[in-house]
Design an enzyme around this catalytic site. Structure first.
Site, PDB file in Angstrom:
ATOM      1  N   ASP A  50      54.107   9.159   3.824  1.00  0.00           N
ATOM      2  CA  ASP A  50      54.249  10.159   2.807  1.00  0.00           C
ATOM      3  C   ASP A  50      54.417   9.228   1.469  1.00  0.00           C
ATOM      4  OD1 ASP A  50      55.750  13.260   2.995  1.00  0.00           O
ATOM      5  OD2 ASP A  50      56.191  12.220   1.189  1.00  0.00           O
ATOM      6  N   ASP A  97      49.527   7.627  -0.632  1.00  0.00           N
ATOM      7  CA  ASP A  97      49.176   8.597  -1.478  1.00  0.00           C
ATOM      8  C   ASP A  97      47.894   9.158  -1.194  1.00  0.00           C
ATOM      9  OD1 ASP A  97      48.335   9.805  -3.880  1.00  0.00           O
ATOM     10  OD2 ASP A  97      48.759   8.341  -5.219  1.00  0.00           O
ATOM     11  N   VAL A  98      47.883  10.365  -0.940  1.00  0.00           N
ATOM     12  CA  VAL A  98      46.438  10.848  -0.240  1.00  0.00           C
ATOM     13  C   VAL A  98      45.482  11.161  -1.224  1.00  0.00           C
ATOM     14  CG1 VAL A  98      47.752  11.868   1.735  1.00  0.00           C
ATOM     15  CG2 VAL A  98      47.434  13.220  -0.152  1.00  0.00           C
ATOM     16  N   ASN A 157      47.998  16.494   6.595  1.00  0.00           N
ATOM     17  CA  ASN A 157      49.108  17.683   6.293  1.00  0.00           C
ATOM     18  C   ASN A 157      49.369  17.889   5.076  1.00  0.00           C
ATOM     19  OD1 ASN A 157      51.208  19.462   7.435  1.00  0.00           O
ATOM     20  ND2 ASN A 157      52.305  17.762   6.770  1.00  0.00           N
ATOM     21  N   TYR A 189      45.968  27.316  -5.207  1.00  0.00           N
ATOM     22  CA  TYR A 189      46.515  26.900  -3.787  1.00  0.00           C
ATOM     23  C   TYR A 189      45.401  27.326  -2.880  1.00  0.00           C
ATOM     24  CZ  TYR A 189      49.232  26.582   0.426  1.00  0.00           C
ATOM     25  OH  TYR A 189      49.449  26.625   1.575  1.00  0.00           O
ATOM     26  N   LYS A 204      42.951  25.674  -0.260  1.00  0.00           N
ATOM     27  CA  LYS A 204      42.911  26.109   1.173  1.00  0.00           C
ATOM     28  C   LYS A 204      41.558  26.606   1.923  1.00  0.00           C
ATOM     29  CE  LYS A 204      46.734  24.187   1.880  1.00  0.00           C
ATOM     30  NZ  LYS A 204      47.064  22.778   2.654  1.00  0.00           N
ATOM     31  N   THR A 213      59.734  26.192   4.511  1.00  0.00           N
ATOM     32  CA  THR A 213      60.039  24.909   4.030  1.00  0.00           C
ATOM     33  C   THR A 213      60.018  24.832   2.604  1.00  0.00           C
ATOM     34  OG1 THR A 213      57.616  24.396   3.698  1.00  0.00           O
ATOM     35  CG2 THR A 213      58.481  24.031   5.788  1.00  0.00           C
TER      36      THR A 213
END
Length: 277
Positions: free
Chosen positions: A40, A62-63, A89, A154, A158, A189
């Site tokens: 993360d 860091d993705v 994720n 967003y 996706k 969340t």
């Protein structure tokens, strides 16, 4: 549920796992006896979560930087063994009108939600293909099947994750590598802080998504939707005339739930964190 036997225990790496769905998935997989590593970008929360979960293999990640993912996977394989499962994720979900969205926020979503998944998938494949074994799971969303006002960028990311993963799945279907998407409805969340959700359709709990992830590892298939009610709605909407689908969506409050009905104050901490890390 009985823990996974040693022979079935898998090495699993999860990105975006300091909180939310990633955290709960790590918890569930550890409970089932898998060897789990988490990454993360939030170093402080990552260390706290690893300690809570009893996970010894973790790394700041860091993705949006492919080399960062590669270093994370190097650590995983050096400490736990060959990578069996990679769960891409990490994701963020700002809300608001398209014309008011700053370009930096648009770019941030694309880099984390989409490029991070693409980078992770490519790097996972490179490690798994020589062994002709492995499973890559990409966290998508039912917002990747159904458009939602207030979440245009967003949704775009996706939709792209689903399309990318399905194309890659077909490309590598004879390789021994499984590729899947998990498509949650809106989940309780931080992502949905300050929003009320659609009328009559409950949000999922992160534990439900974690269980779906774990079950998918044990019995792979191309995708899974969560929850059952939201899944049925998403599937049905594809067979309803667009004008009727839009009317139904509006009646559920989808036109305003991520626009006029958002409590900006309740989302401030979340937005400050995701847009500055």
């Amino acid at each position: 549920m009985t823990k996974t036997s040693i022979g079935q225990s898998k090495v699993v790496a999860i990105t975006g796992a300091a909180r939310g769905i990633g955290y709960q998935t790590a918890k569930e997989l550890t409970r089932r006896g898998h060897r789990v590593a988490i990454g993360d970008i939030d170093e402080q929360q990552l260390k706290a979560s690893a300690d809570e979960l009893g996970i010894a293999t973790f790394s700041v990640l860091d993705v949006t930087v492919a080399d960062s993912i590669d270093r994370f996977l190097d650590l995983v394989e050096s400490e736990l063994g060959p990578l069996d499962v990679l769960i891409n994720n990490a994701g963020i979900m700002p809300t608001g009108h398209v014309h008011e969205e700053p370009d930096a926020v648009t770019r941030r979503q694309i880099e984390i939600n989409l490029l991070g998944v693409i980078y992770g998938t490519k790097l996972g494949l490179k490690r798994m293909l020589p062994r002709r074994s492995g499973h890559i799971i990409n966290t998508a969303s039912l917002a990747g099947e159904l458009p939602v006002p207030g979440l245009a960028t967003y949704c775009g990311t996706k939709f792209a994750v689903i399309g990318f993963t399905e194309a890659a799945r077909q490309e590598y279907r004879k390789s021994g590598i499984q590729l899947s998407t998990v498509r949650p409805t809106f989940t309780n969340t931080e992502l949905v802080a300050g929003t009320a959700g659609a009328k009559g359709i409950r949000n999922a709990e992160p534990e439900e998504i974690a269980a779906a992830m774990a079950n998918l590892i044990e019995k792979p298939k191309p995708f899974v939707r969560v929850t059952r009610v939201a899944s049925g709605l998403a599937a049905a909407m594809k067979f309803i005339p667009s004008r009727l689908a839009e009317t139904l969506s509006s009646s559920l409050g989808a036109d305003t739930v991520f626009l006029d009905d958002v409590d900006a104050g309740a989302r401030k901490n979340y937005l400050d964190r995701i847009l500055t890390n």
